[in-house]
Write a protein that holds these residues in place. Structure first.
Motif, PDB file in Angstrom:
ATOM      1  N   THR A 121      14.772  28.060 -12.379  1.00 34.97           N
ATOM      2  CA  THR A 121      16.173  28.224 -12.764  1.00 34.97           C
ATOM      3  C   THR A 121      16.539  29.696 -12.636  1.00 34.97           C
ATOM      4  N   SER A 122      17.840  29.950 -12.538  1.00 34.06           N
ATOM      5  CA  SER A 122      18.284  31.326 -12.323  1.00 34.06           C
ATOM      6  C   SER A 122      19.684  31.527 -12.864  1.00 34.06           C
ATOM      7  N   SER A 164      23.514  32.802 -12.419  1.00 30.11           N
ATOM      8  CA  SER A 164      24.406  32.680 -11.253  1.00 30.11           C
ATOM      9  C   SER A 164      24.497  33.970 -10.460  1.00 30.11           C
ATOM     10  N   VAL A 184      20.501  26.882  -2.697  1.00 29.61           N
ATOM     11  CA  VAL A 184      20.216  26.292  -4.010  1.00 29.61           C
ATOM     12  C   VAL A 184      19.660  24.891  -3.844  1.00 29.61           C
ATOM     13  N   ILE A 229      21.144  26.538 -11.438  1.00 30.14           N
ATOM     14  CA  ILE A 229      21.869  27.771 -11.707  1.00 30.14           C
ATOM     15  C   ILE A 229      22.523  27.711 -13.086  1.00 30.14           C
TER      16      ILE A 229
END
Length: 281
Positions: free
Chosen positions: A6-7, A9, A18, A25
């Motif tokens: 996960t990251s 934005s 993605v 995100i």
């Protein structure tokens, strides 16, 4: 082993990337006229530019809260052996601190400071996904990423400084001097912080090509798997010229083009362009 990446934005990965790397995100919040909007979902860079061009105040960004991270981790943690979340640099936002606090409630959630922003952050996210695909254990991935972050080179050429002035990151006097001298600063991320690396003089197109040459020509220390061309806005002809210049100076296997998201656009404004890549050990 199932490992979910996960990251924030702020990694500025395109929807295609993605999807390709199956990244989830977590959006930051952009505040415009006192109202909150979820980055990339409820507001875009073009919305910001139109707002400012119409005389509106510069937008601002708000970090993901501890509660928002907790909700994401609570949903993903039971479904995967591990969750690895990658944040925008802790020097730019409290996102990393908030994610770490939220992760304390879960035995299988790991948090990594990318020490970068935009697709400098995105490069770390992609490497995390590839490491998971190779079957690396979660703690091995975290150690690998913590070593990698110091080798990511992220920089941008700014065409205008009014967004920096409105955001309090540049004085009006400095902007006036830069405009009179036709200077275009190169903003570089180093040790997780932003600073001016060099000032170029001339048209945006000339400065961008000089910048690419300075960044890549004669380099023997490049990881050549991929490089990003990331811009808030830029003429297609300029992006095509940058792509050709990259191919001339270095044998990257993949040259990826992506749009800078709301966080970078809030501070840098339109016609900002950078190349972002990883140095070899």
């Amino acid at each position: 082993m199932s490992i979910k990446i996960t990251s924030d934005s702020t990694c500025d990965l395109s929807p295609e990337l993605v999807s390709r790397y199956q990244v989830e995100i977590v959006p930051l919040t952009i505040v415009k006229d006192g109202k909150p909007y979820r980055d990339g979902l409820e507001i875009t860079p073009d919305d910001i530019f139109r707002h400012v061009d119409a005389g509106g105040d510069i937008t601002s960004t708000t970090a993901v809260s501890v509660g928002e991270y907790r909700d994401v981790f609570a949903r993903l943690s039971p479904a995967h052996d591990a969750v690895i979340h990658i944040n925008i640099s802790a020097e730019f936002s409290s996102c990393y601190q908030n994610a770490c606090i939220a992760a304390e409630e879960f035995d299988n959630v790991y948090v990594v400071d990318s020490r970068n922003l935009s697709t400098g952050h995105g490069l770390v996210v992609i490497e995390a996904a590839l490491a998971a695909q190779r079957g690396m254990a979660p703690k091995e991935i975290v150690a690998y990423l913590n070593d990698l972050t110091g080798r990511v080179e992220a920089s941008f050429i700014l065409n205008r400084l009014d967004y920096m002035v409105k955001g309090g990151r540049c004085s009006a006097v400095a902007m006036l001097g830069a405009n009179l001298l036709r200077l275009k600063p190169c903003i570089e991320v180093k040790d997780g912080k932003m600073g001016v690396a060099k000032k170029y003089r001339g048209t945006f197109e000339k400065c961008v090509l000089d910048y690419v040459k300075d960044r890549l020509q004669g380099r023997t220390d490049l990881e050549t798997d991929r490089i990003f061309i990331t811009c808030s806005t830029a003429p297609k002809e300029t992006v095509d010229q940058v792509r050709a210049a990259i191919a001339e100076y270095a044998p990257f296997k993949e040259i990826l083009e992506t749009r800078a998201g709301c966080t970078v656009s809030t501070h840098c404004g339109p016609n900002t362009l950078g190349i972002l890549f990883i140095r070899s050990k």
